[in-house]
Enzyme design. Structure first.
Site, PDB file in Angstrom:
ATOM      1  N   HIS A 316       0.091   0.087  -3.480  1.00 22.42           N
ATOM      2  CA  HIS A 316      -1.190  -0.494  -3.893  1.00 22.42           C
ATOM      3  C   HIS A 316      -1.193  -1.978  -3.591  1.00 22.42           C
ATOM      4  O   HIS A 316      -0.142  -2.630  -3.631  1.00 22.42           O
ATOM      5  CB  HIS A 316      -1.419  -0.277  -5.399  1.00 22.42           C
ATOM      6  CG  HIS A 316      -2.820  -0.545  -5.842  1.00 22.42           C
ATOM      7  ND1 HIS A 316      -3.245  -1.804  -6.202  1.00 22.42           N
ATOM      8  CD2 HIS A 316      -3.902   0.277  -5.973  1.00 22.42           C
ATOM      9  CE1 HIS A 316      -4.531  -1.748  -6.539  1.00 22.42           C
ATOM     10  NE2 HIS A 316      -4.950  -0.513  -6.411  1.00 22.42           N
ATOM     11  N   ASP A 374      -5.257   7.237  -6.123  1.00 21.75           N
ATOM     12  CA  ASP A 374      -6.010   7.927  -5.070  1.00 21.75           C
ATOM     13  C   ASP A 374      -5.313   9.213  -4.628  1.00 21.75           C
ATOM     14  O   ASP A 374      -5.973  10.188  -4.267  1.00 21.75           O
ATOM     15  CB  ASP A 374      -6.204   7.008  -3.867  1.00 21.75           C
ATOM     16  CG  ASP A 374      -7.023   5.779  -4.210  1.00 21.75           C
ATOM     17  OD1 ASP A 374      -8.118   5.954  -4.762  1.00 21.75           O
ATOM     18  OD2 ASP A 374      -6.580   4.654  -3.935  1.00 21.75           O
TER      19      ASP A 374
END
Length: 440
Positions: A316, A374
């Site tokens: 991330h 995600d």
């Protein structure tokens, strides 16, 4: 709504020495309630004649905010001081919406009133339904969302005055309530099914599932496990500090554009694969891998700097630790797969095996490339029956409250100014215009 907590300047300053001239410049340091200190460079250009250079704004605090706090190194995400884990496990989406908008969790009467208000705003103007026939059936739902949400300003003239607190609140309520309805309409239009009007007897997430998957010819029974999973997905995506789409909303809002236009701009920004489209990219990657036997091949490719392949859904931009949302999403993923009895879906099999290998691989552990939110949300949404084209739309449904909260906070900030970034110009200096007969 609570305005940003005033931040007092500390007695400390930082000193910069311009080696070219020998001049010294001092700039004050600001402190928030938690997080890194901030150098106040608002007068930097006036005092030094220089700009700061920060592509991507990775080291720049563009605003003062009391909504959301992230500590990427420690894997912390707080909304108004409450951890995302507690909110996801103990709260529901509309309660989190109230928290983001008003700064405090609601008491029982406040919660009841807020839920009733949002529920009563879920219907859209009937003329808006005619918009959809102007789109091609194969239009990406995000294209439909950008156009339709922006067009709300043409219908709700009583919530466009951004200087009126009551109109700002009305606009906020309308967007939180109507964006999921528009999202469901976009999906129904794409598959050629009749539109389903919202039902006031269902809660927020139940209603969204009903409008998305229900049909007029038979009653739709909401699965409580799936409804809770949907609600949790909305909570986990409700706000995430000054990300690309939120920054877009704030920048658009700084020009004093109407709130519907600002949220539409956020939806457009969210559409990018590097932002809201990341969970859709995860499913595309799983399709590319194709079979569990090929996972070692693709993991090896992901480690090769000369290979363009990237493992989507790992790591991330902000979190250098485990994404706190991913832990909750992983648990939710298991609950959904167990409830639906899915055991032989090829893509889900690849995802589960890929997660297992990546969590044990020394390279991924060293680089802190943990599965992010995600990765799991894509698996859950596919299992629930959403096409990949709807993944980013669901993200927009959830993030609308974050955008609205950040927009309201910005509008209510007394020192708010229109956003105007500067640049490091590397083009041609001024030169004379040449007549046509003298150009080479």
């Amino acid at each position: 709504m609570s305005s940003a907590v005033p931040q007092a300047k500390s007695q400390q300053t930082v000193t910069m020495i311009d080696n070219a001239t020998g001049k010294k410049f001092e700039f004050p340091v600001m402190e928030g309630t938690v997080g890194p200190r901030v150098v106040d460079i608002r007068k930097f250009y006036a005092e030094t004649g220089m700009f700061t250079y920060d592509p991507g704004f990775t080291s720049t605090a563009a605003c003062e905010s009391a909504v959301t706090y992230i500590d990427g190194d420690k894997g912390v995400l707080l909304h108004r001081g409450y951890s995302i884990k507690e909110l996801a496990e103990k709260s529901d989406f509309l309660e989190v919406c109230y928290l983001l908008l008003h700064g405090e969790l609601p008491n029982k009467p406040q919660k009841t009133e807020f839920v009733t208000t949002i529920t009563r705003h879920t219907m859209v103007h009937e003329q808006i339904l005619s918009f959809f026939s102007g789109f091609r059936r194969d239009s990406h739902p995000m294209a439909v969302m950008v156009g339709t949400v922006g067009a709300l300003a043409a219908f709700y003239h009583d919530s466009l005055d951004i200087d009126d607190p009551k109109q700002r609140e009305l606009a906020a309520h309308r967007m939180i309530a109507k964006v999921p309805t528009i999202a469901a309409l976009a999906y129904k239009y794409s598959i050629g099914q009749p539109f389903m009007h919202p039902r006031n007897d269902l809660n927020f997430s139940e209603n969204f599932l009903y409008m998305t998957f229900g049909i007029p010819s038979e009653p739709y029974k909401v699965n409580p496990v799936l409804a809770r999973a949907m609600d949790r997905i909305f909570i986990l995506h409700a706000d995430h500090e000054q990300n690309a789409s939120t920054s877009t909303v704030r920048l658009a809002g700084s020009s004093r554009a109407n709130p519907f236009a600002c949220i539409s701009s956020g939806i457009a920004s969210l559409w990018g694969r590097a932002h809201g489209g990341a969970n859709e990219a995860v499913l595309d990657m799983l399709h590319q891998i194709g079979d569990k036997s090929r996972i070692p091949e693709f993991i090896a490719r992901s480690k090769d700097k000369n290979d363009t392949f990237r493992l989507m859904g790992f790591g991330h931009r902000v979190y250098k630790n485990y994404d706190p949302r991913a832990e909750i999403m992983r648990k939710t993923c298991k609950e959904v797969l167990d409830e639906l009895g899915i055991k032989d879906d090829p893509l889900l099999d690849i995802a589960v095996e890929l997660e297992k290998i990546a969590l044990q691989d020394p390279y991924f552990i060293e680089k802190k490339l943990y599965p992010n939110v995600d990765f799991y949300s894509g698996i859950i949404l596919k299992a629930m029956g959403f096409p990949t084209s709807m993944f980013t739309v669901l993200f927009a449904v959830a993030r609308t409250v974050g955008w609205v909260s950040q927009w309201k906070e910005m509008i209510e900030e007394p020192t708010q100014r229109i956003g105007r970034p500067r640049q490091l110009y590397t083009g041609t200096p001024e030169r004379p215009f040449l007549p046509m007969d003298k150009r080479k």
